[in-house]
Design an enzyme around this catalytic site. Structure first.
Site, short mmCIF file in Angstrom:
data_model
loop_
_atom_site.label_atom_id
_atom_site.label_comp_id
_atom_site.label_asym_id
_atom_site.label_seq_id
_atom_site.Cartn_x
_atom_site.Cartn_y
_atom_site.Cartn_z
N HIS A 190 1.10 -1.14 -0.01
CA HIS A 190 0.07 -0.10 0.02
C HIS A 190 0.93 1.32 0.09
O HIS A 190 0.46 2.30 -0.12
CB HIS A 190 -0.96 -0.01 1.09
CG HIS A 190 -0.21 0.24 2.47
ND1 HIS A 190 -0.06 1.58 3.09
CD2 HIS A 190 0.24 -0.73 3.38
CE1 HIS A 190 0.49 1.41 4.27
NE2 HIS A 190 0.89 0.23 4.43
N ASP A 231 2.89 9.40 -1.12
CA ASP A 231 1.94 8.46 -0.55
C ASP A 231 1.52 7.52 -1.45
O ASP A 231 1.54 7.72 -2.63
CB ASP A 231 0.63 9.35 0.11
CG ASP A 231 0.17 9.05 1.39
OD1 ASP A 231 0.76 8.04 1.78
OD2 ASP A 231 -0.52 9.84 2.16
#
Length: 333
Positions: A26, A233
């Site tokens: 992730h 991110d």
């Protein structure tokens, strides 16, 4: 990076487990020159190829991983499959989503009396005025310090134009670097409030308190601008949650880091994309967002919302099973 799980696929095979295995990363995957700084990087990448399926959030992360395989092992992928002595590993993009229906339910959910009072008290600070919202772990990768600097620059040119509600639950408070970052952020906020605030108005409202999803949904909906500006991110679901919480007839505007995975889903005709390392870019985008005409706000929001609804967390879950062997049935972006 969750390094401690990367070798698990090989360990499972060594235990005699023959069922298909998969690993979803992730967080971002670095370029070949950056991964070289990670101890035992070759062994870690080799162990990842013990999985039957590797999932990444974005094309950028996927391309970086494949570039690392070429650089360090001379391996190429064909139709999304890498073949090694062990067998085949499928590598693919799976951009994680949210459940927009559930988020709509959050907006209608009843809050506890204490949380309702907490939300009402917060929103009273912005009554009749525009405000932006940032929701991040208090982590140096989230770029909160640059965001505060952006508000300093914005308010110098446009005094009293907009406030910021920054929600930043503490992260890794036992680590010196994180404690120092918290101190730096709070000092910067105090500077902005002292420089630009008045007795009646405070530019930045800051809290480390946690909030339920139902409470956050109400705050997202009330905010005129959502500011999601991490330095890097994997995806950043706050961006999608902010969009999902908006009033379709009067939506807010998303200011988004071009280095967040969500920027691969939301293009420059939808979100206002910025370089999070440049506070002046963030300041200009917040000003543009706060003054954007209703028609443009609705157009941008509708396009983002269509993408959120077209690829939800349920689609991600259905697409990802190791051993499925097929391309995802549809993708956002």
């Amino acid at each position: 990076m969750i390094i401690h799980l990367l070798p698990l696929g090989g360990d499972l095979h060594n235990l005699g487990i023959e069922r298909p295995t998969g690993f979803f990363l992730h967080t971002p995957w670095p370029t070949p020159d950056m991964i070289e700084r990670v101890p035992n990087h070759r062994e870690l990448m080799k162990s990842m190829l013990e999985y039957d399926l590797l999932g990444f959030q974005t094309n950028r992360d996927l391309d970086n991983f494949l570039a690392c395989l070429r650089t360090y092992f001379g391996l190429e992928s064909k139709d999304g499959v890498v073949t090694t002595e062990r067998g085949q590993t499928r590598v693919q993009k799976f951009p994680i989503g949210i459940d927009p229906r559930q988020f709509a339910e959050y907006l209608a959910a009843e809050l506890s009396p204490a949380e309702q009072e907490k939300i009402s008290s917060l929103l009273q600070n912005f009554e009749g005025a525009k405000f932006a919202i940032g929701v991040d772990r208090l982590d140096y990768t989230k770029g909160i310090d640059k965001r505060v600097e952006a508000f300093d620059q914005l308010l110098a040119g446009e005094p009293g134009s907009i406030s910021l509600l920054q929600i930043a639950p503490s992260s890794r408070a036992d680590v010196d670097e994180y404690r120092k970052y918290k101190e730096d952020v709070e000092n910067a906020i105090n500077h902005v409030n002292a420089e630009h605030g008045t007795e009646e108005w405070r530019p930045i409202h800051y809290t480390n308190d946690p909030f339920s999803q139902a409470a956050l949904a109400r705050l997202y909906r009330a905010a005129h601008v959502g500011v999601v500006t991490p330095l890097r991110d994997g995806m950043n679901l706050v961006a999608k949650e902010y969009v999902a919480a908006q009033d379709p007839k009067d939506p807010g505007v998303l200011v988004l880091s071009k280095f967040a995975g969500a920027a691969e889903d939301f293009n420059e005709d939808e979100a206002l994309l910025v370089d999070p390392n440049h506070p002046e870019e963030i300041a200009d985008a917040i000003s543009k967002a706060a003054n954007m005409p209703l028609e443009e706000r609705v157009r941008r929001w509708r396009s983002m919302m269509d993408k959120i609804e077209s690829y939800t967390i349920h689609d991600w879950s259905a697409d990802y099973p190791p051993g499925a062997g097929q391309e995802p049935h549809h993708r956002s972006g």
